[in-house]
Design a protein around this motif. Structure first.
Motif, PDB file in Angstrom:
ATOM      1  N   ILE A 189       0.768  -1.267  -0.204  1.00  0.00           N
ATOM      2  CA  ILE A 189       0.092  -0.073   0.051  1.00  0.00           C
ATOM      3  C   ILE A 189       0.904   1.310   0.162  1.00  0.00           C
ATOM      4  O   ILE A 189       0.731   2.659  -0.913  1.00  0.00           O
ATOM      5  CB  ILE A 189      -1.266   0.000   1.370  1.00  0.00           C
ATOM      6  N   ALA A 190       2.248   1.134   1.027  1.00  0.00           N
ATOM      7  CA  ALA A 190       2.695   2.371   1.333  1.00  0.00           C
ATOM      8  C   ALA A 190       3.800   2.459  -0.028  1.00  0.00           C
ATOM      9  O   ALA A 190       3.887   3.896  -0.689  1.00  0.00           O
ATOM     10  CB  ALA A 190       3.435   2.223   2.388  1.00  0.00           C
ATOM     11  N   LYS A 191       3.716   1.571  -0.864  1.00  0.00           N
ATOM     12  CA  LYS A 191       4.495   2.101  -1.991  1.00  0.00           C
ATOM     13  C   LYS A 191       4.158   2.237  -2.648  1.00  0.00           C
ATOM     14  O   LYS A 191       3.958   3.021  -4.581  1.00  0.00           O
ATOM     15  CB  LYS A 191       5.229   0.748  -2.659  1.00  0.00           C
ATOM     16  N   SER A 192       2.652   1.358  -3.616  1.00  0.00           N
ATOM     17  CA  SER A 192       1.498   2.465  -4.393  1.00  0.00           C
ATOM     18  C   SER A 192       1.351   3.920  -4.019  1.00  0.00           C
ATOM     19  O   SER A 192       1.002   4.608  -4.697  1.00  0.00           O
ATOM     20  CB  SER A 192       0.203   1.399  -4.570  1.00  0.00           C
ATOM     21  N   LEU A 193       1.429   4.504  -2.812  1.00  0.00           N
ATOM     22  CA  LEU A 193       0.646   5.946  -2.762  1.00  0.00           C
ATOM     23  C   LEU A 193       2.209   6.543  -2.613  1.00  0.00           C
ATOM     24  O   LEU A 193       2.700   7.565  -2.874  1.00  0.00           O
ATOM     25  CB  LEU A 193      -0.050   5.446  -1.051  1.00  0.00           C
TER      26      LEU A 193
ATOM     27  N   GLU B 192       2.508   6.570   7.193  1.00  0.00           N
ATOM     28  CA  GLU B 192       2.754   5.726   7.175  1.00  0.00           C
ATOM     29  C   GLU B 192       2.006   4.417   8.475  1.00  0.00           C
ATOM     30  O   GLU B 192       2.238   3.567   8.112  1.00  0.00           O
ATOM     31  CB  GLU B 192       4.613   5.005   6.501  1.00  0.00           C
ATOM     32  N   SER B 193       2.054   5.309   9.537  1.00  0.00           N
ATOM     33  CA  SER B 193       2.132   4.377  10.604  1.00  0.00           C
ATOM     34  C   SER B 193       0.605   4.763  10.149  1.00  0.00           C
ATOM     35  O   SER B 193       0.176   3.513  11.287  1.00  0.00           O
ATOM     36  CB  SER B 193       2.011   5.815  11.891  1.00  0.00           C
ATOM     37  N   TRP B 194      -0.049   5.003  10.021  1.00  0.00           N
ATOM     38  CA  TRP B 194      -1.387   5.177   9.652  1.00  0.00           C
ATOM     39  C   TRP B 194      -2.207   3.441   8.701  1.00  0.00           C
ATOM     40  O   TRP B 194      -2.849   2.873   8.976  1.00  0.00           O
ATOM     41  CB  TRP B 194      -2.532   6.202   9.293  1.00  0.00           C
ATOM     42  N   ILE B 195      -0.995   3.629   7.648  1.00  0.00           N
ATOM     43  CA  ILE B 195      -1.446   2.374   6.430  1.00  0.00           C
ATOM     44  C   ILE B 195      -1.111   0.939   7.787  1.00  0.00           C
ATOM     45  O   ILE B 195      -1.837   0.035   7.972  1.00  0.00           O
ATOM     46  CB  ILE B 195      -0.371   2.235   5.910  1.00  0.00           C
ATOM     47  N   VAL B 196      -0.208   0.393   9.129  1.00  0.00           N
ATOM     48  CA  VAL B 196       0.286  -0.553   9.376  1.00  0.00           C
ATOM     49  C   VAL B 196      -0.611  -0.407  10.437  1.00  0.00           C
ATOM     50  O   VAL B 196      -1.697  -1.699  10.366  1.00  0.00           O
ATOM     51  CB  VAL B 196       1.362  -0.325  10.101  1.00  0.00           C
ATOM     52  N   SER B 197      -1.713   0.316  11.185  1.00  0.00           N
ATOM     53  CA  SER B 197      -2.038   0.508  11.962  1.00  0.00           C
ATOM     54  C   SER B 197      -3.330  -0.281  11.389  1.00  0.00           C
ATOM     55  O   SER B 197      -4.438  -1.388  12.022  1.00  0.00           O
ATOM     56  CB  SER B 197      -2.708   1.806  12.747  1.00  0.00           C
ATOM     57  N   LEU B 198      -3.507   0.350  10.798  1.00  0.00           N
ATOM     58  CA  LEU B 198      -5.450   0.415   9.523  1.00  0.00           C
ATOM     59  C   LEU B 198      -4.674  -0.992   9.362  1.00  0.00           C
ATOM     60  O   LEU B 198      -5.946  -2.305   9.611  1.00  0.00           O
ATOM     61  CB  LEU B 198      -5.581   0.484   8.380  1.00  0.00           C
ATOM     62  N   VAL B 199      -4.581  -1.520   8.558  1.00  0.00           N
ATOM     63  CA  VAL B 199      -3.574  -2.993   7.889  1.00  0.00           C
ATOM     64  C   VAL B 199      -3.489  -3.920   9.298  1.00  0.00           C
ATOM     65  O   VAL B 199      -4.672  -5.911   9.222  1.00  0.00           O
ATOM     66  CB  VAL B 199      -2.470  -3.519   7.180  1.00  0.00           C
ATOM     67  N   ASP B 200      -3.613  -3.404  10.086  1.00  0.00           N
ATOM     68  CA  ASP B 200      -3.162  -4.686  11.284  1.00  0.00           C
ATOM     69  C   ASP B 200      -4.579  -5.163  11.907  1.00  0.00           C
ATOM     70  O   ASP B 200      -4.414  -6.192  12.382  1.00  0.00           O
ATOM     71  CB  ASP B 200      -2.549  -4.373  12.416  1.00  0.00           C
ATOM     72  N   LYS B 201      -5.060  -4.411  11.594  1.00  0.00           N
ATOM     73  CA  LYS B 201      -6.998  -3.819  12.833  1.00  0.00           C
ATOM     74  C   LYS B 201      -7.206  -4.880  11.751  1.00  0.00           C
ATOM     75  O   LYS B 201      -8.817  -5.530  12.412  1.00  0.00           O
ATOM     76  CB  LYS B 201      -7.626  -2.939  13.046  1.00  0.00           C
ATOM     77  N   VAL B 202      -7.134  -4.944  10.666  1.00  0.00           N
ATOM     78  CA  VAL B 202      -7.827  -6.135   9.775  1.00  0.00           C
ATOM     79  C   VAL B 202      -7.718  -7.391   9.252  1.00  0.00           C
ATOM     80  O   VAL B 202      -8.474  -7.468   9.295  1.00  0.00           O
ATOM     81  CB  VAL B 202      -8.071  -5.378   8.333  1.00  0.00           C
TER      82      VAL B 202
ATOM     83  N   ILE C 109      -9.436  -1.870  -0.628  1.00  0.00           N
ATOM     84  CA  ILE C 109      -8.491  -1.360   0.354  1.00  0.00           C
ATOM     85  C   ILE C 109      -7.020  -1.615  -1.437  1.00  0.00           C
ATOM     86  O   ILE C 109      -6.912  -0.217  -2.060  1.00  0.00           O
ATOM     87  CB  ILE C 109      -8.124  -1.397   1.089  1.00  0.00           C
ATOM     88  N   PHE C 110      -7.258  -2.740  -1.719  1.00  0.00           N
ATOM     89  CA  PHE C 110      -5.975  -2.609  -2.661  1.00  0.00           C
ATOM     90  C   PHE C 110      -6.559  -1.697  -3.941  1.00  0.00           C
ATOM     91  O   PHE C 110      -5.663  -1.840  -4.829  1.00  0.00           O
ATOM     92  CB  PHE C 110      -5.915  -3.771  -2.986  1.00  0.00           C
ATOM     93  N   ASN C 111      -7.340  -2.128  -4.532  1.00  0.00           N
ATOM     94  CA  ASN C 111      -7.691  -1.618  -5.403  1.00  0.00           C
ATOM     95  C   ASN C 111      -8.766   0.144  -5.107  1.00  0.00           C
ATOM     96  O   ASN C 111      -7.872   0.857  -7.035  1.00  0.00           O
ATOM     97  CB  ASN C 111      -9.329  -2.408  -6.125  1.00  0.00           C
ATOM     98  N   THR C 112      -8.558   0.427  -4.505  1.00  0.00           N
ATOM     99  CA  THR C 112      -8.609   1.591  -4.077  1.00  0.00           C
ATOM    100  C   THR C 112      -7.567   2.518  -4.961  1.00  0.00           C
ATOM    101  O   THR C 112      -7.218   3.625  -5.212  1.00  0.00           O
ATOM    102  CB  THR C 112      -9.695   2.107  -2.627  1.00  0.00           C
ATOM    103  N   VAL C 113      -6.098   1.883  -4.252  1.00  0.00           N
ATOM    104  CA  VAL C 113      -4.985   2.337  -3.808  1.00  0.00           C
ATOM    105  C   VAL C 113      -4.046   2.287  -5.500  1.00  0.00           C
ATOM    106  O   VAL C 113      -2.792   2.649  -5.012  1.00  0.00           O
ATOM    107  CB  VAL C 113      -3.460   2.148  -2.357  1.00  0.00           C
ATOM    108  N   LYS C 114      -4.338   1.583  -5.810  1.00  0.00           N
ATOM    109  CA  LYS C 114      -4.120   1.516  -7.308  1.00  0.00           C
ATOM    110  C   LYS C 114      -3.982   2.328  -8.322  1.00  0.00           C
ATOM    111  O   LYS C 114      -4.468   3.731  -9.072  1.00  0.00           O
ATOM    112  CB  LYS C 114      -4.917   0.536  -7.950  1.00  0.00           C
TER     113      LYS C 114
END
Length: 170
Positions: free
Chosen positions: A50-54, A130-140, A165-170
């Motif tokens: 996700i971070a790489k695509s963003l 980046e911290s938000w991304i890890v936090s959200l992915v961890d929750k899911v 999420i993955f399709n949204t960030v592409k």
């Protein structure tokens, strides 16, 4: 999950962590319906993608995501500590930071990723995207792993959410 094994760039980023003997012990510790190592690899890899695509700091995300549950307390079954689960949820990020710093050099961002991954259960608010991304992915992923004990329908919903999420960030 073996997708990460085909991603050479990702493997180069996490190589020194994966080779650490203390870190490897996480493969023996149960975490929801998997091991703590498997969970951490999933959080790390999906967050990295996700971070790489963003076009964010995907290297810091890969490392911070991998180390987010690198704490020393060897609790294998959370049902044994139901009365302490909230305290544990708030305590383990700090332990993971301390343990990680003992073995690895971390950036301020990587420390923040590890320290704030329990938000909103913990009061520490993520400082970086980046911290938000890890936090959200961890929750899911945690909810998906935990739900396997109760219902495959919930896992299906969380997988759909991840796909969204993955399709949204592409």
């Amino acid at each position: 999950m073996t997708k990460y094994l085909k991603d050479q760039e990702y493997l180069l980023i996490i190589n020194n962590i994966m080779e650490n003997e203390e870190f490897k012990k996480m493969d023996k510790i149960k975490h929801h319906n998997t091991t703590r190592l498997d969970h951490s690899l999933k959080v790390s890899y999906y967050s990295y993608k996700i971070a790489k695509s963003l076009k964010l700091d995907y290297q810091g995300v890969a490392r911070g995501g991998l180390l987010h549950d690198f704490y020393t307390e060897q609790i294998s079954d959370c049902s044994k500590i139901k009365d302490k689960i909230l305290l544990f949820s708030v305590k383990h990020p700090n332990e993971a930071v301390e343990n990680s710093l003992e073995y690895f050099d971390l950036s301020e961002k990587e420390i923040n990723i590890i320290k704030t991954h329990m938000f909103p259960i913990d009061y520490k608010i993520p400082k970086y995207a980046e911290s938000w991304i890890v936090s959200l992915v961890d929750k899911v992923l945690s909810l998906g792993e935990f739900s396997k004990k109760f219902s495959y329908k919930l896992t299906y919903i969380f997988n759909l959410y991840l796909l969204f999420i993955f399709n949204t960030v592409k």
